[in-house]
Scaffold this motif. Structure first.
Motif, PDB file in Angstrom:
ATOM      1  N   ALA A   1       0.841  -1.216   0.000  1.00 29.19           N
ATOM      2  CA  ALA A   1       0.000   0.000   0.000  1.00 29.19           C
ATOM      3  C   ALA A   1       0.870   1.258   0.000  1.00 29.19           C
ATOM      4  CB  ALA A   1      -0.910  -0.009   1.224  1.00 29.19           C
ATOM      5  N   ILE A   2       1.997   1.193   0.716  1.00 31.41           N
ATOM      6  CA  ILE A   2       2.920   2.344   0.740  1.00 31.41           C
ATOM      7  C   ILE A   2       3.411   2.623  -0.684  1.00 31.41           C
ATOM      8  CG2 ILE A   2       5.188   3.171   1.513  1.00 31.41           C
ATOM      9  CD1 ILE A   2       4.715   1.438   4.082  1.00 31.41           C
ATOM     10  N   VAL A   3       3.746   1.546  -1.416  1.00 27.62           N
ATOM     11  CA  VAL A   3       4.232   1.735  -2.789  1.00 27.62           C
ATOM     12  C   VAL A   3       3.103   2.254  -3.674  1.00 27.62           C
ATOM     13  CG1 VAL A   3       5.281   0.622  -4.807  1.00 27.62           C
ATOM     14  CG2 VAL A   3       5.980  -0.046  -2.502  1.00 27.62           C
ATOM     15  N   GLU A   4       1.882   1.778  -3.464  1.00 25.12           N
ATOM     16  CA  GLU A   4       0.740   2.264  -4.262  1.00 25.12           C
ATOM     17  C   GLU A   4       0.571   3.769  -4.091  1.00 25.12           C
ATOM     18  OE1 GLU A   4      -1.277   0.964  -6.574  1.00 25.12           O
ATOM     19  OE2 GLU A   4      -0.083  -0.870  -6.445  1.00 25.12           O
ATOM     20  N   GLN A   5       0.883   4.256  -2.891  1.00 22.78           N
ATOM     21  CA  GLN A   5       0.677   5.696  -2.634  1.00 22.78           C
ATOM     22  C   GLN A   5       1.923   6.534  -2.892  1.00 22.78           C
ATOM     23  OE1 GLN A   5      -0.951   6.501   1.246  1.00 22.78           O
ATOM     24  NE2 GLN A   5      -2.952   5.651   0.728  1.00 22.78           N
ATOM     25  N   HIS A   6       3.060   5.851  -3.012  1.00 23.37           N
ATOM     26  CA  HIS A   6       4.318   6.610  -3.158  1.00 23.37           C
ATOM     27  C   HIS A   6       5.118   6.077  -4.329  1.00 23.37           C
ATOM     28  CE1 HIS A   6       3.852   8.678   0.751  1.00 23.37           C
ATOM     29  NE2 HIS A   6       3.318   7.539   1.161  1.00 23.37           N
ATOM     30  N   ASN A   7       4.695   6.466  -5.523  1.00 21.15           N
ATOM     31  CA  ASN A   7       5.462   6.062  -6.705  1.00 21.15           C
ATOM     32  C   ASN A   7       5.238   7.094  -7.806  1.00 21.15           C
ATOM     33  OD1 ASN A   7       3.481   5.208  -8.948  1.00 21.15           O
ATOM     34  ND2 ASN A   7       2.639   4.220  -7.133  1.00 21.15           N
ATOM     35  N   ASP A   8       6.141   7.111  -8.784  1.00 17.91           N
ATOM     36  CA  ASP A   8       5.915   7.949  -9.980  1.00 17.91           C
ATOM     37  C   ASP A   8       6.437   7.163 -11.183  1.00 17.91           C
ATOM     38  OD1 ASP A   8       8.807  10.190  -9.581  1.00 17.91           O
ATOM     39  OD2 ASP A   8       8.650   8.040 -10.002  1.00 17.91           O
ATOM     40  N   GLU A   9       6.518   7.835 -12.327  1.00 14.15           N
ATOM     41  CA  GLU A   9       6.853   7.089 -13.554  1.00 14.15           C
ATOM     42  C   GLU A   9       8.246   6.455 -13.476  1.00 14.15           C
ATOM     43  OE1 GLU A   9       7.159  11.349 -14.977  1.00 14.15           O
ATOM     44  OE2 GLU A   9       7.735  10.166 -16.765  1.00 14.15           O
ATOM     45  N   TYR A  10       9.108   6.957 -12.538  1.00 14.42           N
ATOM     46  CA  TYR A  10      10.485   6.445 -12.479  1.00 14.42           C
ATOM     47  C   TYR A  10      10.624   5.298 -11.491  1.00 14.42           C
ATOM     48  CZ  TYR A  10      11.066  10.888 -14.816  1.00 14.42           C
ATOM     49  OH  TYR A  10      10.914  11.939 -15.686  1.00 14.42           O
ATOM     50  N   GLY A  11       9.642   5.186 -10.579  1.00 14.58           N
ATOM     51  CA  GLY A  11       9.764   4.089  -9.611  1.00 14.58           C
ATOM     52  C   GLY A  11       9.141   4.425  -8.273  1.00 14.58           C
ATOM     53  N   ILE A  12       9.715   3.871  -7.208  1.00 19.83           N
ATOM     54  CA  ILE A  12       9.161   4.025  -5.862  1.00 19.83           C
ATOM     55  C   ILE A  12       9.724   5.287  -5.217  1.00 19.83           C
ATOM     56  CG2 ILE A  12       8.915   2.919  -3.602  1.00 19.83           C
ATOM     57  CD1 ILE A  12       9.547   0.216  -5.027  1.00 19.83           C
ATOM     58  N   GLN A  13       8.865   5.922  -4.345  1.00 21.15           N
ATOM     59  CA  GLN A  13       9.342   7.084  -3.599  1.00 21.15           C
ATOM     60  C   GLN A  13       9.171   6.790  -2.107  1.00 21.15           C
ATOM     61  OE1 GLN A  13       6.372   9.416  -5.739  1.00 21.15           O
ATOM     62  NE2 GLN A  13       7.990  10.842  -6.378  1.00 21.15           N
ATOM     63  N   TRP A  14      10.039   5.964  -1.537  1.00 19.15           N
ATOM     64  CA  TRP A  14       9.860   5.518  -0.144  1.00 19.15           C
ATOM     65  C   TRP A  14       9.827   6.698   0.826  1.00 19.15           C
ATOM     66  CZ3 TRP A  14       8.210   0.866   0.621  1.00 19.15           C
ATOM     67  CH2 TRP A  14       8.569  -0.179  -0.246  1.00 19.15           C
ATOM     68  N   PRO A  15       8.819   6.708   1.727  1.00 20.95           N
ATOM     69  CA  PRO A  15       8.896   7.660   2.851  1.00 20.95           C
ATOM     70  C   PRO A  15      10.148   7.321   3.675  1.00 20.95           C
ATOM     71  CG  PRO A  15       6.693   6.662   2.704  1.00 20.95           C
ATOM     72  CD  PRO A  15       7.575   5.897   1.762  1.00 20.95           C
ATOM     73  N   LEU A  16      10.788   8.317   4.208  1.00 18.88           N
ATOM     74  CA  LEU A  16      12.069   8.127   4.900  1.00 18.88           C
ATOM     75  C   LEU A  16      11.971   7.055   5.984  1.00 18.88           C
ATOM     76  CD1 LEU A  16      14.730   9.613   4.375  1.00 18.88           C
ATOM     77  CD2 LEU A  16      14.256  11.032   6.364  1.00 18.88           C
ATOM     78  N   ALA A  17      10.850   7.019   6.679  1.00 18.14           N
ATOM     79  CA  ALA A  17      10.742   6.156   7.861  1.00 18.14           C
ATOM     80  C   ALA A  17      10.732   4.677   7.507  1.00 18.14           C
ATOM     81  CB  ALA A  17       9.474   6.483   8.627  1.00 18.14           C
ATOM     82  N   VAL A  18      10.408   4.321   6.272  1.00 18.09           N
ATOM     83  CA  VAL A  18      10.329   2.901   5.931  1.00 18.09           C
ATOM     84  C   VAL A  18      11.223   2.557   4.742  1.00 18.09           C
ATOM     85  CG1 VAL A  18       8.002   2.535   6.843  1.00 18.09           C
ATOM     86  CG2 VAL A  18       8.315   3.336   4.495  1.00 18.09           C
ATOM     87  N   ALA A  19      12.064   3.517   4.315  1.00 19.16           N
ATOM     88  CA  ALA A  19      12.905   3.296   3.125  1.00 19.16           C
ATOM     89  C   ALA A  19      13.953   2.211   3.403  1.00 19.16           C
ATOM     90  CB  ALA A  19      13.599   4.591   2.752  1.00 19.16           C
ATOM     91  N   PRO A  20      14.354   1.463   2.372  1.00 16.43           N
ATOM     92  CA  PRO A  20      15.361   0.402   2.560  1.00 16.43           C
ATOM     93  C   PRO A  20      16.711   0.971   3.024  1.00 16.43           C
ATOM     94  CG  PRO A  20      14.885   0.686   0.226  1.00 16.43           C
ATOM     95  CD  PRO A  20      13.905   1.521   0.969  1.00 16.43           C
TER      96      PRO A  20
END
Ligand code: 9G3
Length: 574
Positions: free
Chosen positions: A451-470
């Motif tokens: 769900a995080i990826v569904e809400q945080h992505n654009d044409e280039y890929g994923i935009q991880w929120p800082l708190a859960v980013a790899p």
């Protein structure tokens, strides 16, 4: 020395192409970013980068659970069938329940949930009211043999859930934990960067279960909901209260109009050049005794059969043949001149409309201006319509907005359903044995990741929120062979790591374009590009993935420039 991750060593096989079976962004991107790999339909492996995100989500869940006083346990996925026979659920579920036999031919299932297990666990040891309330939770794999697994982690057959169960000696105590858990679930959504709405299931919902679903807004979501932009009202369109806004048809008296070939609301509205909301739709059903009932709702709404079933015992819509047998002209049914004994039940929002545009109970004819109370009477008013965007908020009157949602978590009041069925009792203050009152609370951990990826992505890929980013920042030396650039990149990476950031360096001998594309696809929140040209001016380029904004930063002030993110990173820790 905090380690810097090296992309030459990291097992993160990114892909240029979308997987063929991926229909939604999170499925596509998690596979392309080298975070998950499909083993079978609805069965996935989490690769190192996926694990790093999973670990952060689980850490947030644990912090919030522990803060409520819940205690972590780990129950087995392998559950003995006996417990499901005790609860009576072994035969409630069809092939969705994954059953197996052990070598002694004893029945087991792979746990889809753990109410039976947890109730059997405590019934022998949670003995006195003094020990209540107690809440236990686990983070564990669950198994549900979905008939059509799809959307990657959103609807898989093996998934990770945090499920908690609470035991109480009173409804008040259960309510208290239910409210505390609901707050914790809101915190978890916030801290994971999810735009969510808590959706109360209508209390009168079938089975009277009190539950609240936490919906992450996303077009890929399977749930359809409405929410109020001004207050916290939100509803699942299946059961949410509806406040339609029908418009009045201006007429001074009832007039019968010939409406040849008009058989639908759309055709009626078009024929009369009025809005569909100015018409009244008739639906015909029968009750448990087979008595015909006529239901009337605003023309621009749909009948909510769940709600109708709550008003009319055993409600079922009539088939076309049954409508004919009842002597009613389908497409021209109305409240005026109905055959004897047919009850008229109308949607509450029609109270506001005194003159209706509605069927004349004669094929090819409709009434305009049929007046409620004089030309016909309504036997009963009820909430019958499916709530939809554009309706008014039942709480504050604002205009409701529509959205699709992913159910990421849910809180339930179970009552004594399992404790009664399984003889799980405690000795009450008066010495009598009472069945526990229970609550259960589930967070779809792997579903939250998607769900995080569904809400945080654009044409280039994923935009991880800082708190859960790899990881927080990726240092990208433009040319690893350049013995001026590369050592600077290494030093920057090490300094940031020593400074508490999670750092990865793209030390691969690849073209800049390839590295940028990969960094954007995986979605590291921050990227620092180290190149010859920049170093000539003593600067590096700092790029923020979520906004795309880039700034040239002097090496000397890099640590300061990063402080903005350091603060945000700390804020998200509990
Ligand atoms: C089954 C199968 C599928 C199921 C269930 C049982 C859903 C089942 C509801 C719940 C309720 C709560 C604790 C955590 C929060 C949700 N699908 N449910 O009971 F046998 Cl095959 O799981 N459980």
């Amino acid at each position: 020395m905090t380690d810097v991750m090296r992309l030459t060593e990291l097992y993160a096989p990114t892909l240029k192409e979308d997987p063929a079976d991926a229909e939604i962004a999170s499925h596509r991107l998690l596979v392309r970013a080298g975070m998950i790999r499909k083993v079978a339909s609805g069965v996935y492996t989490y690769l190192p980068l996926g694990m790093r995100v999973l670990a952060k989500i689980e850490a947030i869940v644990r912090e919030e659970m522990n803060a409520t006083g819940a205690q972590e346990i780990l129950m087995p996925a392998l559950q003995p069938a006996e417990l499901w026979h005790e609860s009576g659920r072994w035969n409630d579920y069809g092939p969705e329940l994954m059953r197996l036999n052990d070598r002694h031919d004893h029945g087991f299932c792979l746990g889809p949930t753990h109410e039976e297990l947890i109730t059997a666990l405590v019934r022998n040891e949670l003995r006195s009211y003094r020990q209540l309330p107690t809440t236990l939770y686990q983070i564990q794999s669950k198994f549900r043999d979905e008939i059509r697994p799809r959307f990657g982690l959103l609807r898989s057959r093996e998934f990770i859930m945090k499920d908690a169960y609470s035991f109480h000696s009173s409804q008040e105590s259960l309510q208290e934990t239910y409210d505390v858990m609901s707050k914790a679930y809101g915190n978890i959504c916030e801290r994971c960067g999810l735009d969510y709405r808590p959706v109360e299931a209508d209390s009168g919902q079938i089975g009277g279960s009190v539950t609240c679903e936490f919906m992450a807004l996303a077009d890929a979501g399977e749930a359809e909901l409405v929410y109020c932009p001004d207050c916290d009202f939100a509803a699942n369109t299946e059961a949410g209260a509806c406040c339609a806004h029908p418009t009045e048809y201006e007429a001074s008296a009832m007039e019968k109009i010939e409406t040849p070939g008009v058989a639908s609301i759309a055709e009626l509205a078009e024929f009369l050049h009025i809005e569909e909301s100015a018409t009244v739709k008739a639906m015909v059903g029968k009750d448990a005794d087979g008595k015909v009932v006529a239901l009337f709702i605003p023309g621009d709404h749909e009948l909510n059969e769940i709600k109708a079933g709550r008003v009319i015992e055993g409600f079922e819509l009539l088939t076309d043949d049954e409508i004919k047998d009842a002597g009613l002209p389908k497409g021209s049914i109305g409240p005026v001149g109905l055959p004897e004994g047919i009850r008229v039940i109308a949607d509450e929002s029609l109270k506001a409309v005194s003159r209706w545009v509605v069927g004349a109970n004669e094929a090819g004819y409709h009434y305009v201006g049929a007046c409620q109370g004089s030309d016909f009477t309504v036997d009963q008013w009820a909430d019958l319509s499916v709530v939809k965007a554009g309706d008014t908020c039942p709480h504050c009157g604002a205009v409701l907005e529509g959205a699709r949602g992913i159910e990421v978590s849910q809180v339930f009041q179970l009552g004594d359903k399992y404790s009664k069925a399984m003889g799980a009792v405690y000795s009450a203050e008066d010495g009598s044995d009472q069945p526990f009152i229970m609550g259960c609370y589930g967070v779809g951990v792997s579903r939250t990741l998607a769900a995080i990826v569904e809400q945080h992505n654009d044409e280039y890929g994923i935009q991880w929120p800082l708190a859960v980013a790899p990881a927080h920042v990726c240092v990208i030396p433009l040319n690893v062979g350049d013995d001026e650039v590369y050592p600077v990149a290494e030093r920057i990476a090490q300094n940031l790591a020593n400074d508490g950031f999670e750092v990865v360096i793209d030390d691969r001998d690849e073209r800049p374009g390839f590295k940028f594309a990969d960094a954007d696809l995986i979605g590291w929140p921050l990227q620092i590009v180290v190149g010859k040209r920049g170093l000539k001016e003593g600067t590096v380029e700092l790029k923020r993935r979520s906004t795309g904004e880039k700034q040239d930063v002097a090496l000397a002030t890099l640590s300061e420039a990063m402080s903005a993110f350091r603060r945000f990173k700390r804020n998200n820790a509990r």
